[in-house]
Design a protein around this motif. Sequence first.
Motif, PDB file in Angstrom:
ATOM      1  N   ARG A  43     -14.171  64.487 146.194  1.00 43.50           N
ATOM      2  CA  ARG A  43     -12.841  63.792 145.380  1.00 43.50           C
ATOM      3  C   ARG A  43     -13.012  62.334 145.505  1.00 43.50           C
ATOM      4  NH1 ARG A  43      -8.687  66.163 149.191  1.00 43.50           N
ATOM      5  NH2 ARG A  43     -10.431  65.797 150.404  1.00 43.50           N
ATOM      6  N   MET A  44     -13.619  61.835 146.574  1.00 42.52           N
ATOM      7  CA  MET A  44     -13.726  60.277 146.923  1.00 42.52           C
ATOM      8  C   MET A  44     -14.906  60.026 145.921  1.00 42.52           C
ATOM      9  SD  MET A  44     -12.326  57.800 149.133  1.00 42.52           S
ATOM     10  CE  MET A  44     -12.369  56.905 147.757  1.00 42.52           C
ATOM     11  N   SER A  45     -15.981  60.665 145.951  1.00 51.41           N
ATOM     12  CA  SER A  45     -17.165  60.429 144.928  1.00 51.41           C
ATOM     13  C   SER A  45     -16.699  60.267 143.585  1.00 51.41           C
ATOM     14  CB  SER A  45     -18.254  61.546 145.020  1.00 51.41           C
ATOM     15  OG  SER A  45     -18.838  61.185 146.594  1.00 51.41           O
ATOM     16  N   ASP A  46     -15.952  61.333 143.137  1.00 46.85           N
ATOM     17  CA  ASP A  46     -15.518  61.328 141.702  1.00 46.85           C
ATOM     18  C   ASP A  46     -14.673  60.254 141.447  1.00 46.85           C
ATOM     19  OD1 ASP A  46     -16.667  63.911 141.269  1.00 46.85           O
ATOM     20  OD2 ASP A  46     -14.768  65.062 141.478  1.00 46.85           O
ATOM     21  N   ALA A  47     -13.545  59.851 142.313  1.00 42.99           N
ATOM     22  CA  ALA A  47     -13.068  58.577 142.223  1.00 42.99           C
ATOM     23  C   ALA A  47     -13.806  57.400 141.919  1.00 42.99           C
ATOM     24  CB  ALA A  47     -11.833  58.350 143.121  1.00 42.99           C
ATOM     25  N   LEU A  48     -14.684  57.225 143.035  1.00 45.36           N
ATOM     26  CA  LEU A  48     -15.778  55.999 142.924  1.00 45.36           C
ATOM     27  C   LEU A  48     -16.681  55.979 141.720  1.00 45.36           C
ATOM     28  CD1 LEU A  48     -16.826  55.971 146.469  1.00 45.36           C
ATOM     29  CD2 LEU A  48     -15.727  54.264 145.544  1.00 45.36           C
ATOM     30  N   LYS A  49     -16.986  57.020 141.138  1.00 42.43           N
ATOM     31  CA  LYS A  49     -17.809  57.288 139.952  1.00 42.43           C
ATOM     32  C   LYS A  49     -16.974  56.954 138.681  1.00 42.43           C
ATOM     33  CE  LYS A  49     -20.682  61.065 141.401  1.00 42.43           C
ATOM     34  NZ  LYS A  49     -20.874  62.669 141.434  1.00 42.43           N
ATOM     35  N   ARG A  50     -15.714  57.297 138.821  1.00 43.42           N
ATOM     36  CA  ARG A  50     -14.955  56.953 137.426  1.00 43.42           C
ATOM     37  C   ARG A  50     -14.749  55.293 137.612  1.00 43.42           C
ATOM     38  NH1 ARG A  50     -11.607  60.903 139.174  1.00 43.42           N
ATOM     39  NH2 ARG A  50     -10.244  59.486 139.885  1.00 43.42           N
ATOM     40  N   ASN A  51     -14.861  54.746 138.662  1.00 45.80           N
ATOM     41  CA  ASN A  51     -14.608  53.341 138.822  1.00 45.80           C
ATOM     42  C   ASN A  51     -15.997  52.502 138.793  1.00 45.80           C
ATOM     43  OD1 ASN A  51     -11.758  52.189 139.318  1.00 45.80           O
ATOM     44  ND2 ASN A  51     -11.989  54.350 140.155  1.00 45.80           N
ATOM     45  N   GLY A  52     -17.167  53.284 138.483  1.00 50.68           N
ATOM     46  CA  GLY A  52     -18.431  52.542 138.016  1.00 50.68           C
ATOM     47  C   GLY A  52     -19.402  52.268 139.382  1.00 50.68           C
ATOM     48  N   TYR A  53     -19.059  53.149 140.504  1.00 49.06           N
ATOM     49  CA  TYR A  53     -20.060  53.124 141.405  1.00 49.06           C
ATOM     50  C   TYR A  53     -20.738  54.223 141.772  1.00 49.06           C
ATOM     51  CZ  TYR A  53     -16.645  49.858 143.442  1.00 49.06           C
ATOM     52  OH  TYR A  53     -15.632  48.563 143.351  1.00 49.06           O
ATOM     53  N   ALA A  54     -22.120  53.963 142.294  1.00 45.53           N
ATOM     54  CA  ALA A  54     -22.985  55.073 142.622  1.00 45.53           C
ATOM     55  C   ALA A  54     -22.825  55.531 143.870  1.00 45.53           C
ATOM     56  CB  ALA A  54     -24.464  54.454 142.386  1.00 45.53           C
ATOM     57  N   ILE A  55     -22.959  56.816 144.326  1.00 44.47           N
ATOM     58  CA  ILE A  55     -22.643  57.403 145.635  1.00 44.47           C
ATOM     59  C   ILE A  55     -23.987  57.333 146.313  1.00 44.47           C
ATOM     60  CG2 ILE A  55     -21.829  59.306 146.610  1.00 44.47           C
ATOM     61  CD1 ILE A  55     -19.920  57.863 144.667  1.00 44.47           C
ATOM     62  N   SER A  56     -23.719  57.156 147.712  1.00 48.62           N
ATOM     63  CA  SER A  56     -24.931  57.340 148.621  1.00 48.62           C
ATOM     64  C   SER A  56     -24.272  57.314 150.028  1.00 48.62           C
ATOM     65  CB  SER A  56     -25.726  55.943 148.770  1.00 48.62           C
ATOM     66  OG  SER A  56     -24.955  54.743 148.914  1.00 48.62           O
ATOM     67  N   GLY A  57     -25.218  57.633 151.012  1.00 53.57           N
ATOM     68  CA  GLY A  57     -24.706  57.890 152.414  1.00 53.57           C
ATOM     69  C   GLY A  57     -24.112  59.152 152.908  1.00 53.57           C
ATOM     70  N   LYS A  58     -24.535  59.301 154.171  1.00 54.02           N
ATOM     71  CA  LYS A  58     -24.361  60.479 155.000  1.00 54.02           C
ATOM     72  C   LYS A  58     -23.579  60.119 156.448  1.00 54.02           C
ATOM     73  CE  LYS A  58     -28.067  63.600 154.170  1.00 54.02           C
ATOM     74  NZ  LYS A  58     -28.230  63.303 152.721  1.00 54.02           N
ATOM     75  N   ALA A  59     -22.583  61.033 156.497  1.00 52.86           N
ATOM     76  CA  ALA A  59     -21.669  60.546 157.639  1.00 52.86           C
ATOM     77  C   ALA A  59     -22.316  60.776 158.978  1.00 52.86           C
ATOM     78  CB  ALA A  59     -20.367  61.735 157.648  1.00 52.86           C
ATOM     79  N   ARG A  60     -21.762  59.730 159.602  1.00 48.25           N
ATOM     80  CA  ARG A  60     -22.443  59.622 161.289  1.00 48.25           C
ATOM     81  C   ARG A  60     -21.060  59.310 162.216  1.00 48.25           C
ATOM     82  NH1 ARG A  60     -23.420  54.863 163.825  1.00 48.25           N
ATOM     83  NH2 ARG A  60     -23.507  52.910 162.612  1.00 48.25           N
ATOM     84  N   ARG A  61     -21.447  59.519 163.240  1.00 47.87           N
ATOM     85  CA  ARG A  61     -20.282  59.249 164.378  1.00 47.87           C
ATOM     86  C   ARG A  61     -20.545  57.881 164.894  1.00 47.87           C
ATOM     87  NH1 ARG A  61     -18.224  62.860 169.255  1.00 47.87           N
ATOM     88  NH2 ARG A  61     -16.300  61.720 169.873  1.00 47.87           N
ATOM     89  N   ILE A  62     -19.819  57.108 165.013  1.00 43.48           N
ATOM     90  CA  ILE A  62     -19.872  55.767 165.816  1.00 43.48           C
ATOM     91  C   ILE A  62     -20.246  55.750 167.118  1.00 43.48           C
ATOM     92  CG2 ILE A  62     -17.393  55.602 166.451  1.00 43.48           C
ATOM     93  CD1 ILE A  62     -17.664  52.369 165.762  1.00 43.48           C
ATOM     94  N   ALA A  63     -21.239  55.014 167.577  1.00 42.21           N
ATOM     95  CA  ALA A  63     -21.672  55.024 169.000  1.00 42.21           C
ATOM     96  C   ALA A  63     -21.464  53.880 169.677  1.00 42.21           C
ATOM     97  CB  ALA A  63     -23.134  55.468 168.913  1.00 42.21           C
TER      98      ALA A  63
END
Length: 159
Positions: free
Chosen positions: A60-80
């Motif tokens: 849902r975040m990716s779809d909203a970002l794409k509609r606003n002209g952004y390309a999607i990248s990244g993989k989740a990680r936990r802060i250390a």
Amino acid sequence: MESSKKPHRVLFVCLGNICRSPAAEIIFRKMVDDAGRAAEFEIDSAGTIGHHEGAPPDSRMSDALKRNGYAISGKARRIAARDLETFDLIVTMDESNLADVRSLDSEGRFHSKIQPFVGFCRTHDDLRVPDPYYGGQRGFDHVIRLLGDGCEGILESLA
Ligand code: 4NP
């Protein structure tokens, strides 16, 4: 532009690292690129929980970002804890993220570099970047507007 200056290292932090902080990373990176300042920054994001580790941003975040002209990248990680050493500015999305990141800094050595995202907003007076995970599409669109506002403030604050 060649520069011998050290880059600004900016880390965005939310709970799951699949909605708000990856969106902040994507929005800020595009803003920095568009300003011709890519060489001045290292940008990343992380979550305070590891539940979604390795996952791409929420669809849902990716779809909203794409509609606003952004390309999607990244993989989740936990802060250390080492992220507190590595990054120069650690920007948290809400009070809970702020408390969780501060709890990694038991001696308070990094207190000044851990800052709430909304403190950089100029046109929104929200007290937090709200968690859109359990809400509808409008929540995601609001998060994108809020993130754009604060990212402009961050970019201007880092000369
Ligand atoms: P984020 O959103 O912190 O903006 O990535 C959430 C992602 C996952 C969950 C909650 C919020 N969760 O409960 O799994």
